[in-house]
Write a protein that holds these residues in place. Structure first.
Motif, short mmCIF file in Angstrom:
data_model
loop_
_atom_site.label_atom_id
_atom_site.label_comp_id
_atom_site.label_asym_id
_atom_site.label_seq_id
_atom_site.Cartn_x
_atom_site.Cartn_y
_atom_site.Cartn_z
N ASN A 156 8.31 -10.30 -8.12
CA ASN A 156 8.84 -11.34 -7.22
C ASN A 156 8.09 -11.39 -6.02
O ASN A 156 8.38 -12.14 -4.98
N THR A 157 7.04 -10.35 -5.73
CA THR A 157 6.48 -10.26 -4.38
C THR A 157 5.82 -11.56 -3.92
O THR A 157 5.21 -12.33 -4.88
N THR A 158 6.03 -12.15 -3.07
CA THR A 158 5.61 -13.60 -2.50
C THR A 158 4.67 -13.56 -1.17
O THR A 158 4.31 -14.31 -0.83
N ALA A 159 4.17 -12.15 -0.86
CA ALA A 159 3.44 -12.12 0.43
C ALA A 159 2.22 -11.79 0.19
O ALA A 159 1.31 -11.84 0.99
N ARG A 160 1.77 -11.45 -1.15
CA ARG A 160 0.33 -11.26 -1.61
C ARG A 160 -0.13 -11.91 -2.82
O ARG A 160 0.82 -12.10 -3.51
N THR A 161 -1.36 -12.35 -2.91
CA THR A 161 -2.01 -12.99 -4.03
C THR A 161 -2.04 -11.85 -5.15
O THR A 161 -2.04 -10.69 -4.84
N THR A 216 -4.97 -3.50 -4.10
CA THR A 216 -4.10 -2.51 -3.30
C THR A 216 -3.76 -1.23 -4.32
O THR A 216 -3.69 -0.12 -3.96
N LEU A 217 -3.21 -1.92 -5.34
CA LEU A 217 -2.87 -0.77 -6.55
C LEU A 217 -3.96 0.10 -7.08
O LEU A 217 -3.83 1.07 -7.33
N SER A 218 -5.13 -0.81 -7.35
CA SER A 218 -6.20 0.10 -7.60
C SER A 218 -6.63 1.20 -6.74
O SER A 218 -7.10 2.07 -6.81
N GLY A 219 -6.62 0.82 -5.30
CA GLY A 219 -6.81 1.67 -4.40
C GLY A 219 -6.15 2.69 -4.01
O GLY A 219 -6.58 3.77 -3.69
N ALA A 220 -4.86 2.72 -4.75
CA ALA A 220 -3.90 3.81 -4.59
C ALA A 220 -4.21 4.73 -5.91
O ALA A 220 -3.27 5.77 -6.04
N GLY A 221 -4.92 4.21 -6.81
CA GLY A 221 -5.06 5.23 -8.01
C GLY A 221 -4.38 4.66 -9.27
O GLY A 221 -4.51 5.12 -10.46
N PHE A 222 -3.82 3.44 -9.19
CA PHE A 222 -3.17 2.92 -10.33
C PHE A 222 -4.30 2.16 -11.48
O PHE A 222 -5.00 1.23 -10.68
N ILE A 243 6.99 -3.80 -9.65
CA ILE A 243 6.05 -3.26 -8.56
C ILE A 243 7.03 -2.49 -7.50
O ILE A 243 6.92 -1.22 -7.59
N ASP A 244 7.19 -3.49 -6.53
CA ASP A 244 7.93 -2.91 -5.43
C ASP A 244 9.31 -2.29 -5.63
O ASP A 244 10.03 -2.81 -6.37
N GLY A 245 9.57 -0.88 -5.24
CA GLY A 245 10.61 -0.04 -5.68
C GLY A 245 10.38 0.52 -7.12
O GLY A 245 11.28 1.51 -7.24
N VAL A 246 9.52 0.45 -7.87
CA VAL A 246 9.26 0.94 -9.02
C VAL A 246 8.17 1.85 -9.12
O VAL A 246 7.96 3.15 -9.23
N LEU A 247 7.15 1.13 -8.69
CA LEU A 247 5.57 1.95 -8.64
C LEU A 247 5.47 2.15 -7.00
O LEU A 247 4.82 3.25 -7.00
#
Length: 262
Positions: free
Chosen positions: A42-47, A54-60, A9-13
């Motif tokens: 490996n994101t560890t700051a969010r469930t 967040t991703l759905s809200g951005a359109g994914f 996710i982070d850095g790719v999407l």
């Protein structure tokens, strides 16, 4: 061959949770093709729930069930292999929603920990917290880590991640961490099992050449490096291996699938 795709996710999407150019449209094209996919992070700051929202809200077009995080994988591992263990968490961010079955020690609890768990770095990684973890390791606690990432990219540039501190804890305590997120074989195996896919027909798309791409290739997946996020000049030259494919961005993934299937 029916292909499946694992996507960091982070850095790719996204970067700092803002969609990268063309990423949403590329994801929509994968949906139109009916490509099975999972988001592995490996994101560890969010469930997982927060990430999906967040991703759905951005359109994914993604759902919570399609997201596999290092915290969720680690919680499952702790519950399975260390049932009832007292866990000292060294983490930045609220991931309590993904910690079902884990006994977490409070900040004032000085009784011995069974397991020290290193999650994602942030302001909480100060001297006192690191020294507390070191003390428990000296008493015999096991060391478990989400990942070994040294840094990640934000809108402010590259930032230190927990891997930089993990190495110091290992050296100081004379121990070796069990890593449960990327690049562990178990993490990729869990992602493939979730999709019901085999490694031979699955692509792993990431911006971390070691933890995402080459680690996946060692498990038999096809590694796809994108020149976004962590990518820097010299990334490929300095790596321990060579990616199967290199793309300018995730926006180019549908075109790669066309070429592979053509």
């Amino acid at each position: 061959m029916r292909r499946a795709v694992l996507i960091d996710i982070d850095g790719v999407l996204t970067v700092s949770w803002e969609p990268l150019p063309g990423a949403v449209e590329a994801m929509e094209r994968l949906r139109e093709r009916g490509v099975p996919l999972a988001l592995v992070t490996n994101t560890t700051a969010r469930t997982r729930e927060s990430i999906a929202a967040t991703l759905s809200g951005a359109g994914f077009p993604v759902t919570e069930d399609e997201i596999l995080t290092a915290p969720a994988a680690t919680a499952a591992h702790l519950a399975r292999h260390f049932p009832g263990a007292r866990c000292l968490l060294l983490n930045s961010g609220d991931i309590a929603g993904d910690l079902e079955g884990v006994t977490v020690m409070g900040p004032e609890d000085d009784t011995p920990a069974d397991v020290v768990v290193v999650w994602g770095a942030g302001p909480e990684f100060g001297y006192a917290a690191l020294n507390r973890a070191f003390a428990h390791l000296q008493r015999g606690a096991r060391l478990v880590a989400m990942h070994r990432n040294l840094y990640w990219r934000t809108e402010a540039g590259l930032q230190l991640d927990s891997g930089a501190f993990l190495t110091g804890l290992e050296r100081a305590a004379g121990t070796q961490a069990e890593v449960l997120g990327k690049p562990s074989a178990a993490f990729f195996g869990a992602a493939l099992a979730r999709l019901g896919a085999g490694p031979a027909g699955t692509l792993m798309v990431g911006d971390d050449i070691e933890s995402d791409v080459l680690a996946a290739q060692r498990q038999g997946l096809t590694g796809v490096l994108v020149r976004t996020g962590k990518y820097r000049p010299g990334t490929i030259r300095d790596a321990s291996g060579t990616p199967d494919h290199v793309l300018d961005s995730f926006a180019d993934l549908p075109g790669l699938l066309d070429r592979l299937d053509g």
